[in-house]
Write a protein that holds these residues in place. Structure first.
Motif, short mmCIF file in Angstrom:
data_model
loop_
_atom_site.label_atom_id
_atom_site.label_comp_id
_atom_site.label_asym_id
_atom_site.label_seq_id
_atom_site.Cartn_x
_atom_site.Cartn_y
_atom_site.Cartn_z
N ARG A 458 0.87 -1.18 0.00
CA ARG A 458 0.00 0.00 0.00
C ARG A 458 0.89 1.22 0.00
O ARG A 458 1.76 1.36 0.87
N THR A 459 0.70 2.05 -0.97
CA THR A 459 1.49 3.27 -0.99
C THR A 459 0.74 4.35 -0.23
O THR A 459 -0.50 4.35 -0.20
N GLY A 503 5.82 16.07 6.19
CA GLY A 503 6.67 16.24 5.02
C GLY A 503 7.74 15.17 4.87
O GLY A 503 8.44 15.13 3.85
N ALA A 504 7.87 14.31 5.87
CA ALA A 504 8.87 13.23 5.74
C ALA A 504 8.42 12.25 4.67
O ALA A 504 7.23 11.97 4.51
N TRP A 505 9.37 11.74 3.93
CA TRP A 505 9.06 10.81 2.82
C TRP A 505 8.68 9.45 3.38
O TRP A 505 9.41 8.88 4.20
N LEU A 506 7.56 8.96 2.94
CA LEU A 506 7.09 7.66 3.45
C LEU A 506 7.31 6.57 2.41
O LEU A 506 7.25 6.83 1.20
N GLN A 507 7.57 5.40 2.92
CA GLN A 507 7.70 4.23 2.04
C GLN A 507 6.37 3.49 1.99
O GLN A 507 5.46 3.75 2.78
N GLU A 508 6.29 2.55 1.10
CA GLU A 508 5.09 1.74 1.00
C GLU A 508 4.99 0.76 2.17
O GLU A 508 6.01 0.36 2.72
N GLU A 509 3.78 0.40 2.53
CA GLU A 509 3.56 -0.68 3.49
C GLU A 509 3.59 -2.00 2.72
O GLU A 509 3.19 -2.05 1.55
N MET A 543 4.41 -0.50 8.43
CA MET A 543 3.06 0.04 8.52
C MET A 543 3.11 1.50 8.98
O MET A 543 3.86 1.86 9.87
N ILE A 544 2.28 2.29 8.36
CA ILE A 544 2.26 3.72 8.68
C ILE A 544 1.28 3.93 9.82
O ILE A 544 0.09 3.65 9.69
N ASP A 556 4.39 7.70 10.31
CA ASP A 556 5.71 7.22 9.91
C ASP A 556 5.59 5.72 9.61
O ASP A 556 4.66 5.07 10.08
N ASN A 557 6.53 5.20 8.84
CA ASN A 557 6.59 3.74 8.66
C ASN A 557 7.21 3.16 9.92
O ASN A 557 8.41 2.92 9.98
N ASN A 558 6.41 2.94 10.93
CA ASN A 558 7.03 2.70 12.23
C ASN A 558 6.50 1.47 12.99
O ASN A 558 6.89 1.24 14.14
#
Lengths: 702, 331
Positions: A458-459, A503-509, A543-544, A556-558
């Motif tokens: 999931r983007t 504004g931080a760049w997120l990655q896909e889940e 997972m965001i 965050d992807n955290n």
């Protein structure tokens, strides 16, 4: 010279065919009998491509024994027989799905839970159109243009399905299939009224007697929402109703025996009430109601090249327009550091946004033989948004995909499926491939054991990834502050830089899912038992989690989630009686995996947020009974154990009298919803004062 | 599509002989040479066949009839009766010779050309036969379309939990169907006839019917079930998870789920029984549906609709049980 002997069976069949040709007395009178039999014998009539089987999971029409994954099918008749009043509540019948409401009564549903706000991990399709919002990618169930009367069936493919639908088909895929205009000729009118200001009126008319079949439908949905909310621990009125109008037009034009053209269009407009206390920001002085003004257009061209080869081309355009404006008054010090508290700064703010999605798709099905079938296709999507508040202007995202699934049955007892979806999206500037492989072992007498492995991504949506969130006050008073009229107040300025991830760049889940499932049918005397059991074991990574808010932006992807469990869906059909059971058990374990060094309690909070819609036990039990004197009854029990504020438990009873006269049918019904406890649903604000809610309905079809 | 085709009939095991094409020519040659025929055939051992007009069909029926009427002694395979094509002049000269008429057209022709001849009508519907209003000892019939009750019980056999049957009918047939369906109540099946008053009311009526019935019992009415409508009807039913039973075997190949039918060999064998009775007693047994039948099932449709079907033998046995039960409660 050689003589070719015709096999006796062929002779026999052809003779019988000829016999049949002359068999009907009407034939002599020159009726269509001869044509009929010739037509039947010609093989021109092929239903292979049209019979409704499970079609969501791979896009191929497959019987349950060959589907690579567990799929729940909720038929429209079941929805209506149980007296379900809102579309989203249907999903309580699906094992593993939970339904709740957030904010000012905005419905939310999910499979295997995760977050409650901005729930966007499921693909939602209505007649093949992607139907979650393009850029604030959650699903607005209040504005879904799907009257309950028009639902043919809803298929929920449980588990990742990105191999067929790509991004967002992460936890499950909901496919709402409305009735074909071919099936809805005639006129139907229905009205339902009940507790908490519930009112639903529906009318449809159409023609289904020629090559051009069409249907025009209208639905009005009104509800006052929950009764009360909590305002600083004291109950207060809750302004959280809806008033939606939906117009839809569906048509199907048979161009010839091979080609057909479908056209669909619809408009949804109305008001989604938002409460000043619950949803008002910056010192709202009035309820920030949302005006909904959506429309969609869809066209599809179908070509059945042969009974073993068919394709379609589809284009759809959907526009979601939301206007949300509200007056505010607040001390200027709250928005301008160093400014005085008086006089109050008053203005109008807005959360207006217009989103649109253009979607193109070509899909081709090749049936080499009954044991080897291939579906493949390409898709293109363009998501646009325009919002001064959320994006400071316009923006676009593009997505292109190629998908395919091969079904191969080397023996009678084994079906193999291999499918995948490759896609490229500008949201993350990445390419993804989502595969699925499955083996179905079909044992004697309709018992199937499936082993499925799938991956999905999931983007992040446009707002998560590239927000440009700010407010520009208008109608500013007093004149003292007129200089602030139209000035931009970026939300970033209000966020705590120590915790903000704005504004931080997120990655896909990412999810890896393994499924072992069983589907079987048993004849028990005069009853039929259908049983489907699913065991799943999933790893969800990157997972965001976090908050998207005016004061906090911490997504965050955290979080990593490991989940496993099992689900049961069973129906037992006796003469005049249908029993249906669904149950889901979910064991979800979260771990903080973020790279930011935050306190343990905030780590745990991130994990908890990702489980707000997750419950360990959930399910339903339904009993539909035919009674004498054209009466029908149903009883349903729904439970979810448990949300933050406790268990959800409700029992519905419905008694209906449906009378089928030779030329018309009518139905009268009375429904009671009984809440077994006083726990508000998910949020303490979702208070229903009366445990018993009553509804009456009347409908006629002719 | 794949089909299951199961024989339940008593004709099981009877081999089908492939007759050379010239046999049919000979048959019609005989028709053209009445003098020759008259000279060689004893009229009391004769049977006339008024055919459909299709030589291959008529020849096949003729062969099967002769075979069914052959002596039982292994050493004597001569037919009890010689089957001759129906001719007005011959029939009028021998008014006691029974005529087997294939289809309504043939029946009508025989009635006009040789009104005194006893007639056994095959390949006709009950409706057609009833309209003749003739004494059954002289004009009898073995009906072609499967009996409505058996079709309904086939639906019940496939869906044991079914309690409601939906039937579409034109206004003129509604009452008749209603009456025929009434005995099914004793088998725990309620049936409702939905009247299709005009072509453009077909789908709206079907939609209501599918809302009522656990399955659609399709009855042979070509004004309702025809090339223009059949696909539409089947798909509408299947989209609503309702199966369609009947109206005939050919529809099963087209996508209906199942139907009973009487194989030709069975039909002819039972016709031979009627003829023997006529010879012995001078009268036909009453017109009836053939006792033997087979079931045709479209297993691919069943699979698509997740309909659990037993094997052919189990299906046959269960249907026989259901028919027996109905006969016990509503003889």
């Amino acid at each position: 010279m050689t003589t070719r002997r015709v096999p006796p069976t062929i002779i026999s069949s052809s003779l019988l065919g000829c016999l049949v040709l002359f068999a009907n007395p009407l034939h002599a009178a020159g009726t269509a009998t001869g044509d009929m039999e010739a037509y039947l014998a010609s093989g021109e009539l092929s239903l292979t491509s049209d019979i409704p089987e499970v079609l969501t999971t791979t896009r191929l029409r497959q019987p349950k024994s060959r589907v690579p994954g567990t799929t729940t099918i909720i038929e429209g008749e079941l929805i209506r027989a149980l007296g379900i009043m809102n579309l989203v509540e249907v999903f309580r019948l699906v094992p593993g799905m939970t339904v709740a409401a957030v904010g000012s009564n905005n419905p939310v549903t999910s499979y295997h839970g995760t977050v409650h706000y901005e729930q966007r991990r499921m693909q939602v399709l209505v007649d093949g159109r992607t139907s979650y919002r393009p850029n604030l990618a959650d699903v607005d169930w209040n504005a879904m243009p799907v009257p309950l009367e028009l639902i043919e069936r809803i298929e929920v493919s449980r588990g990742p399905n990105a191999a067929a639908y790509g991004i967002n088909a992460f936890l499950a895929t909901i496919n709402i299939i409305t009735r074909s205009p071919e099936d809805t000729g005639g006129t139907e009118v229905r009205a339902v009224s009940g507790s908490r200001g519930y009112l639903r009126t529906f009318g449809s008319t159409g023609n289904a007697s020629g090559d051009y079949n069409w249907r025009l439908a209208y639905e009005k949905r009104k509800s006052d929402g929950f009764d009360r909310q909590l305002d600083r621990s004291v109950e207060a009125p809750f302004h959280d109703g809806i008033d939606m109008n939906t117009f839809t037009y569906d048509s199907l034009l048979a161009l010839d025996s091979r080609h057909s053209l479908e056209f669909r269009g619809g408009v949804v407009d109305g008001i989604n009430e938002e409460d000043q206390i619950k949803s008002g920001e910056f010192g709202a002085q009035a309820d920030p109601d949302i005006t909904v003004d959506d429309y969609y257009l869809q066209v599809r061209f179908n070509d059945s090249v042969s009974s073993g080869h068919f394709y379609h081309l589809q284009a759809s355009y959907q526009n979601y327009n939301r206007r949300q404006r509200w007056p505010i008054c607040l001390p200027p010090s709250e928005i301008l550091p160093g400014a005085p508290d008086e006089p109050l700064f008053c203005a109008t703010l807005n959360n207006d946004i217009e989103e649109s999605r253009l979607e193109l798709e070509a899909q081709d099905t090749l049936i080499f033989n009954q044991n080897l079938r291939l579906i493949s296709g390409v898709g293109y999507r363009e998501d646009q948004y325009e919002s001064e508040t959320f994006f400071d202007g316009r923006g676009r995202n593009y997505l292109a995909r190629v998908f395919g699934n091969l079904e191969y049955s080397p023996t009678r007892w084994l079906t193999l499926n291999a499918g995948g979806n490759w896609e490229s999206t500008t949201t993350t500037q990445e390419n993804y491939f989502s595969p699925r492989v499955a083996a179905n072992f079909i044992m004697a007498r309709n018992h199937t054991l499936r082993f499925v492995y799938s991956e999905a991504v999931r983007t992040p949506d446009a707002f998560e990834q590239e927000p440009d969130w700010s407010y520009r006050p208008t109608d500013v008073t007093p004149d003292l502050y007129s200089g602030l009229d139209g000035q931009q107040f970026p939300i970033a300025d209000f966020l705590d830089p120590a915790t903000s991830t704005y504004g931080a760049w997120l990655q896909e889940e990412r999810i890896q899912s393994r499924e072992i499932s069983y589907y079987g049918q048993y004849h028990l005397d005069s009853a039929l038992l259908s049983l489907e059991v699913r065991y799943f074991n999933d790893q969800l990574r990157d997972m965001i989690s976090g908050i998207i808010g005016l004061e906090d932006w911490t997504i965050d992807n955290n979080v990593a989630l490991d989940q496993e469990g099992f689900e049961v869906e069973a129906t037992l059909d006796y003469p005049g009686t249908r029993l249906r059971l669904s149950y889901g058990y979910l064991d979800q374990e979260g771990t903080y995996t973020g790279t930011r060094d935050i306190p343990a309690d905030r780590q745990q909070y991130a994990i908890d947020l990702l489980g707000r819609l997750s419950v360990r036990h959930s399910g339903s039990f339904a009993w539909i009974q035919e009674l004498p004197f054209d009466l029908y009854s149903s009883a349903a029990f729904y439970f979810a154990d448990e949300f933050r504020n406790g268990q959800f438990e409700r029992t519905d009873f419905r008694l209906a009298r449906r009378v089928d006269q030779p030329r018309y049918s009518y139905e009268l019904a009375f429904t009671v919803q009984h809440y077994l406890n006083d726990h508000p649903l998910l949020s303490p604000d979702n208070i229903i004062k009366e445990r018993n809610q009553f509804f009456v309905e009347a409908g006629v079809r002719f | 599509m794949t089909f299951s085709h199961h024989r339940v009939s008593k004709a099981k095991g009877i081999g089908r002989r492939v007759r050379p094409v010239f046999a049919s020519m000979v048959f019609w040659l005989l028709a053209a040479l009445p003098a020759l025929a008259q000279a060689n055939v004893m009229m009391e051992n004769t049977l006339f066949l008024a055919g459909t007009g299709n030589p291959a069909v008529d020849q096949r029926v003729s062969d099967l009839l002769e075979k069914a009427l052959s002596g039982t002694d292994a050493t004597d395979n001569r037919p009890e009766l010689t089957v001759l094509p129906f001719r007005e002049d011959q029939a009028r000269k021998a008014p006691s010779v029974p005529v087997v008429a294939l289809g309504p057209e043939a029946v009508t022709r025989v009635l006009q050309e040789s009104p005194e001849s006893p007639i056994l009508a095959l390949l006709v519907n009950e409706g057609f036969y009833s309209a003749l209003n003739a004494p059954s000892e002289r004009i009898s019939a073995l009906f072609y379309d499967p009996p409505l009750a058996r079709q309904a019980l086939l639906g019940k056999t496939i869906l044991p939990h079914a309690t409601r049957i939906a039937v579409l009918a034109r206004p003129e047939n509604a009452l008749r169907y209603d009456n025929q369906l009434a005995p099914l109540r004793d088998a725990g099946l309620e049936a409702q006839v939905f009247v299709v008053s005009s072509d453009d009311r077909l789908i709206p009526t079907l939609v209501r019917a599918l809302g009522y019935g656990d399955f659609l019992l399709a009855l042979p009415d070509d004004r309702i079930y025809n090339p223009r409508t059949i696909k539409h009807i089947l798909l509408t039913a299947y989209r609503r998870s309702r199966i369609v039973i009947g109206p005939r075997q050919a529809y099963v190949k087209a996508g209906a789920l199942a139907s009973t039918y009487t194989p030709l060999t069975t039909l002819v064998r039972e016709a031979a029984g009627y003829i023997r009775t006529h010879r012995e007693k001078g009268a036909f047994p009453p017109a009836a549906y053939p006792l033997g039948y087979a079931i045709e099932v479209n297993r691919q449709v069943a699979r698509s609709l997740n309909i659990l079907l037993g094997d052919d033998q189990a299906l046959e046995q269960q249907l026989q049980d259901n028919i027996r039960q109905l006969q016990e409660v509503a003889p």
